[in-house]
Design a protein around this motif. Structure first.
Motif: not given
Length: 193
Positions: A47-50, A96, A99-100
């Motif tokens: 989820e927090d992978d940009e 997630r 989020t993306h």
């Protein structure tokens, strides 16, 4: 078709290998193709992978998954390994996924039967119940600008189904008028066309 229990054994072996390379295991399918098995592994970013799921990351994950499968020996005989990303047509089912998808156009079906289409602008993780914010956009008719509505906040628990709408508006041939304008602009700037 291979039994679902077999796919679960493969998932159990593959999931730690995928996590070790910083990715998320989305799905595992094991099926027969003639005398061989085909193992399909669908990966996603956390989820927090940009960053995105580029070819280098898929190759790294493929090596890790292949090594794990070979070491555990859960596939009998020869097999083909297919490691892939989920693709744009996958449903948005987890936070997630939303989020993306921020910044993309989504269609959301609500648990009460209503629907909402527009630009996903936010995933709010601050409250007791995660929510999304969608700015409704109604396409303009006959060349008119689209109508943009007020942002709508929806709890993820109220979402029955959601997916990203693929925008192909920028794809296709440029019409003659645009080509003439471009050619004129290049000539005015002293460029050869």
């Amino acid at each position: 078709m291979v039994a679902p229990a077999h796919a679960e054994r493969v998932r159990h072996v593959v999931e730690p290998a995928v996590a070790d390379v910083g990715l998320v295991l989305e799905d595992v399918t094991v099926r027969k193709a003639g005398s061989r098995s085909v193992v399909e592994v669908v990966l996603d970013v956390t989820e927090d992978d940009e960053g995105g799921l580029d070819l280098d990351r898929v190759a790294e994950a493929t090596r890790a998954v292949s090594d794990a499968l070979d070491a555990a020996d859960v596939i009998v005989g020869e097999y083909t390994l297919d490691v892939m990303s989920p693709g744009v047509d996958r449903p948005l089912t987890q936070r997630r996924h939303f989020t993306h998808a921020v910044g993309r156009t989504v269609t959301v079906t609500l648990s009460d039967g209503g629907s909402l289409a527009g630009r996903l602008t936010e995933v709010d993780r601050s409250g007791p119940d995660d929510s999304i914010v969608v700015v409704p956009v109604t396409p303009g008719l006959k060349g008119r600008k689209p109508v943009v509505g007020e942002p709508v906040r929806v709890s993820l628990s109220e979402v029955r189904h959601a997916h990203v709408e693929v925008d192909l508006s920028g794809i296709g041939p440029v019409d003659d008028v645009d080509q003439d304008e471009i050619a004129g602009h290049d000539a005015a700037a002293g460029k050869e066309s």
